[in-house]
Design a protein around this motif. Structure first.
Motif, PDB file in Angstrom:
ATOM      1  N   ARG A 280       0.839  -1.202   0.000  1.00 61.25           N
ATOM      2  CA  ARG A 280       0.000   0.000   0.000  1.00 61.25           C
ATOM      3  C   ARG A 280       0.864   1.238   0.000  1.00 61.25           C
ATOM      4  N   SER A 281       0.395   2.239  -0.706  1.00 62.26           N
ATOM      5  CA  SER A 281       1.066   3.536  -0.747  1.00 62.26           C
ATOM      6  C   SER A 281       0.081   4.613  -0.329  1.00 62.26           C
ATOM      7  N   PRO A 282       0.485   5.539   0.555  1.00 63.27           N
ATOM      8  CA  PRO A 282      -0.409   6.627   0.949  1.00 63.27           C
ATOM      9  C   PRO A 282      -0.388   7.804  -0.007  1.00 63.27           C
ATOM     10  N   ALA A 283       0.110   7.600  -1.218  1.00 65.75           N
ATOM     11  CA  ALA A 283       0.383   8.735  -2.098  1.00 65.75           C
ATOM     12  C   ALA A 283      -0.850   9.503  -2.542  1.00 65.75           C
ATOM     13  N   ASN A 284      -2.043   8.912  -2.421  1.00 67.37           N
ATOM     14  CA  ASN A 284      -3.229   9.659  -2.828  1.00 67.37           C
ATOM     15  C   ASN A 284      -3.894  10.366  -1.655  1.00 67.37           C
ATOM     16  N   GLY A 285      -3.267  10.321  -0.494  1.00 64.45           N
ATOM     17  CA  GLY A 285      -3.775  11.063   0.656  1.00 64.45           C
ATOM     18  C   GLY A 285      -4.957  10.429   1.333  1.00 64.45           C
ATOM     19  N   THR A 286      -5.294   9.180   1.005  1.00 69.41           N
ATOM     20  CA  THR A 286      -6.435   8.523   1.621  1.00 69.41           C
ATOM     21  C   THR A 286      -5.985   7.283   2.368  1.00 69.41           C
ATOM     22  N   GLU A 287      -6.814   6.826   3.283  1.00 67.42           N
ATOM     23  CA  GLU A 287      -6.552   5.581   3.999  1.00 67.42           C
ATOM     24  C   GLU A 287      -7.436   4.486   3.423  1.00 67.42           C
ATOM     25  N   PRO A 288      -6.940   3.257   3.266  1.00 66.67           N
ATOM     26  CA  PRO A 288      -5.595   2.807   3.629  1.00 66.67           C
ATOM     27  C   PRO A 288      -4.554   3.087   2.566  1.00 66.67           C
ATOM     28  N   GLY A 289      -4.857   3.931   1.609  1.00 63.79           N
ATOM     29  CA  GLY A 289      -3.898   4.274   0.573  1.00 63.79           C
ATOM     30  C   GLY A 289      -4.096   3.457  -0.688  1.00 63.79           C
ATOM     31  N   GLN A 290      -3.226   3.717  -1.662  1.00 62.19           N
ATOM     32  CA  GLN A 290      -3.312   3.035  -2.941  1.00 62.19           C
ATOM     33  C   GLN A 290      -2.779   1.613  -2.840  1.00 62.19           C
ATOM     34  N   ARG A 291      -3.436   0.720  -3.551  1.00 63.26           N
ATOM     35  CA  ARG A 291      -2.942  -0.650  -3.672  1.00 63.26           C
ATOM     36  C   ARG A 291      -1.993  -0.705  -4.856  1.00 63.26           C
ATOM     37  N   ILE A 292      -0.787  -1.210  -4.617  1.00 61.86           N
ATOM     38  CA  ILE A 292       0.256  -1.262  -5.638  1.00 61.86           C
ATOM     39  C   ILE A 292       0.780  -2.689  -5.701  1.00 61.86           C
ATOM     40  N   VAL A 293       1.068  -3.168  -6.912  1.00 59.76           N
ATOM     41  CA  VAL A 293       1.791  -4.424  -7.048  1.00 59.76           C
ATOM     42  C   VAL A 293       3.065  -4.159  -7.834  1.00 59.76           C
ATOM     43  N   THR A 294       4.110  -4.907  -7.492  1.00 58.02           N
ATOM     44  CA  THR A 294       5.412  -4.704  -8.114  1.00 58.02           C
ATOM     45  C   THR A 294       6.050  -6.046  -8.443  1.00 58.02           C
ATOM     46  N   SER A 295       6.986  -6.001  -9.371  1.00 59.05           N
ATOM     47  CA  SER A 295       7.834  -7.143  -9.675  1.00 59.05           C
ATOM     48  C   SER A 295       9.110  -6.597 -10.303  1.00 59.05           C
ATOM     49  N   ALA A 296      10.116  -7.455 -10.427  1.00 60.91           N
ATOM     50  CA  ALA A 296      11.380  -6.999 -10.996  1.00 60.91           C
ATOM     51  C   ALA A 296      12.098  -8.164 -11.666  1.00 60.91           C
ATOM     52  N   TYR A 297      12.991  -7.832 -12.583  1.00 60.58           N
ATOM     53  CA  TYR A 297      13.867  -8.838 -13.187  1.00 60.58           C
ATOM     54  C   TYR A 297      15.183  -8.154 -13.552  1.00 60.58           C
TER      55      TYR A 297
END
Length: 461
Positions: free
Chosen positions: A394-411
Motif C-alpha cells: 500500500r502507498s499513501p500517495a493519494n492522501g487517503t486511507e488505507p492508501g493506494q494498492r500497488i503491485v510490483t515485480s522486478a527482473y
C-alpha cells in the motif's frame, strides 16, 4: 445495494457469445482491467483481470463530468440555478476581470454543460498552472460567441463545480454524497480537489466498477432507484440527448453530438468516458449498460471491439464461439532474477515521477522511495520490488486511507535492475530500468499511458 446477478441466457443473451466478447477484449491489444455488463437490471457479465478488482475504487478521469452534470441537474431541480444563468453572476469582483467582454458576459451554465463556452481550446492547462483556477478561467480570452463552437473543455466542468459550491456551501462530492453516492451504495467515492478547495469536477472522481455500474443502471431507469426518484427523469433525458453538434471531433464515436457532459455514440448509445479507456456505456434500446476500466491511448479501439463483438450479442445475432482464456490476468514481466546491488541509496532531485531515492540491495531487491501526497521532503514512502509474482503493498500517495494498492515485480537485464510498478486504482504502470555507474545511478522510466511524456530519464544527484 448490490445489483442482482443472472445468467446471460435468463436475460435473452448467449453466454457463449459473451465469452467470445471477453476473448476479443483480452486479445485486442488494449489493456482491459475490469468489465461489467448489465442487462434488464441484472449483472450478466463481470470480469477482472488480476490483479485488478471490480470492487475497488478506480480513477475515472472524465467520466467524472457526467456526475458533475447530475449534481447540476439536482441543483436546478432544487431551484438553486437555471440553465440560462450567466456564469459571471456567480462570482465577485475579486475573481472577475476588470473588463468583462461581451462573450464572457454572454456565457451561461448551459454553455459550460455543452462545452460551447467560446474558448478556442481546452482551458484546463491554463487553469492548473495557478491555484486561483476560477479567477484564471474568468480572465481567459473568449474568442467565439458562446454556443457557436464545440470545444472539449475540462475547465468548463471545473467551473460548474465551483458554481455549485458557491450556491450550496458544499463541495461537489459532499453535495452528491447523500443525494447520489450513498443511495447507490457508492460510499467509497472520493474526488480530487483543487488548491482552492473545489472538487475538480471534470476529473478526479474514483469509484469501483460495481458502483459505476449502479450509476449506469440509474441512467437506464431514468433516475429511479429502489422506488425513489434520485434524479429527475427530465434531467437525464436532456443530459444524455444531443444538445449540440460536435462534427469537429476526429473519431466516429466522438462526433455523434454532445449533451450535458455526456457523449452521444453510434448505434443509439450514449456514455460517460474518461482518459485511457474508462467507460460507462449505455444501450437504451437493449436495456443494457457496459462498464469498462482499462489502460489505453486508443479508446476508439475498445468501442470498435464493443461494436464488433458485443453489439451483435445484444441484437441476438449468431456469433462464432471463441473460447475465452481460462484465467484473465496481467502477468508480471518475465526475466532472470536481478543481480545483487551495492546497498547504497541514490538520491534524485525533484521530478515529475516523485521519485526521491533508489536502493538496490545485495539480495536482489530494490527499494524505491517516493515523495508523499504533499510532496514534502519529510513525507515519503517506500515501494519494494523483487523478482517473481506480483508483490502487493500500500502507498499513501493519494492522501487517503488505507492508501493506494500497488503491485510490483522486478527482473534483471544484464547489469540493469528492471522494476514494474502498477498503481491499481489507476491505469498507470511504470517500468523503471536502473543502472549504476561509479557513484551515480540512471533510471530510465517508461509509462504505459500518460498525459505527458511516456519516457524520461532521471540521474541521481
Amino acid at each position: 445495494m448490490t445489483l442482482p446477478r443472472s445468467t446471460p441466457e435468463a436475460q435473452g443473451l448467449s453466454g457463449a457469445a459473451l465469452d467470445a466478447f471477453v476473448a476479443a477484449l483480452d486479445s485486442s491489444g488494449q489493456e482491459i482491467q475490469t468489465v461489467m455488463l448489465l442487462r434488464h437490471g441484472t449483472v450478466v457479465l463481470e470480469e477482472e483481470w488480476t490483479p485488478y478488482r471490480l470492487t475497488e475504487p478506480h480513477a475515472l478521469f472524465s467520466v467524472s463530468k457526467s456526475f458533475t452534470s447530475t449534481a447540476i441537474g439536482l441543483a436546478i431541480d432544487a431551484g438553486l440555478l437555471a440553465l440560462d444563468d450567466k456564469v459571471v453572476s456567480f462570482f465577485g469582483a475579486d475573481e472577475l476581470p476588470e473588463t468583462i467582454s461581451d462573450n464572457l458576459a454572454a456565457m451561461t451554465v448551459r454553455h459550460l454543460l455543452t462545452m460551447t463556452t467560446g474558448h478556442a481550446q481546452d482551458t484546463v492547462e491554463a487553469l492548473t498552472r495557478d491555484r486561483r483556477m476560477v479567477k484564471i478561467f474568468l480572465g481567459l480570452d473568449v474568442g467565439h460567441e458562446p454556443g457557436t463552437v464545440f470545444v472539449y473543455n475540462s475547465g468548463a466542468t471545473y467551473m460548474l463545480s465551483a458554481i455549485l459550491q458557491r450556491l450550496t456551501g458544499e463541495k461537489l462530492v459532499d453535495y452528491l454524497r447523500p443525494r447520489l453516492f450513498e443511495p447507490l451504495g457508492a460510499a467509497e467515492a472520493t474526488w480530487q480537489e483543487s488548491a482552492e478547495g473545489i472538487s475538480t469536477g471534470g476529473w478526479g472522481l474514483s469509484l469501483s466498477t460495481e458502483s459505476l455500474a449502479h450509476f449506469g443502471q440509474l441512467l437506464l431507469q431514468h433516475g429511479l432507484w429502489e422506488g425513489r426518484q434520485l434524479v429527475p427523469a427530465e434531467w437525464f433525458e436532456a443530459a444524455t440527448s444531443r444538445q449540440v453538434p460536435n462534427d469537429n471531433e476526429p473519431n466516429p464515436d466522438w462526433k455523434q453530438g454532445y449533451g450535458f457532459q455526456f457523449w452521444r455514440g453510434r448505434h443509439g448509445t450514449y456514455r460517460g468516458d474518461g482518459a485511457f479507456g474508462q467507460f460507462c456505456l449505455i444501450f437504451p434500446s437493449y436495456d443494457a449498460a457496459l462498464i469498462v476500466t482499462s489502460a489505453t491511448f486508443d479508446m476508439q479501439a475498445i468501442l470498435d471491439t464493443v461494436w464488433g463483438h458485443l453489439l451483435p450479442v445484444l441484437e441476438g445475432k449468431e456469433v462464432t464461439p471463441v473460447a475465452r482464456p481460462s484465467r484473465l490476468e496481467l502477468l508480471p514481466p518475465s526475466g532472470p532474477a536481478p543481480s545483487g546491488g551495492d546497498g547504497r541509496t541514490y538520491r534524485f532531485g525533484k521530478n515529475d515521477a516523485g521519485l526521491t531515492a533508489v536502493r538496490l540491495d545485495p539480495d536482489g531487491t530494490g527499494t524505491f522511495t517516493f515523495a508523499g501526497f504533499e510532496r514534502t521532503s519529510d513525507d515519503t514512502h517506500d515501494i519494494v520490488c523483487a523478482a517473481g509474482e506480483w508483490r502487493e503493498q500500500r502507498s499513501p500517495a493519494n492522501g487517503t486511507e488505507p492508501g493506494q494498492r500497488i503491485v510490483t515485480s522486478a527482473y534483471g537485464d544484464g547489469d540493469a535492475f528492471v522494476a514494474t510498478l502498477r498503481w491499481l486504482d489507476t491505469p498507470f504502470v511504470a517500468t523503471a530500468t536502473c543502472r549504476t555507474t561509479g557513484d551515480s545511478m540512471t533510471v530510465d522510466v517508461e509509462l504505459n499511458v500518460s498525459f505527458g511524456p511516456t519516457a524520461f530519464t532521471l540521474q541521481s544527484e
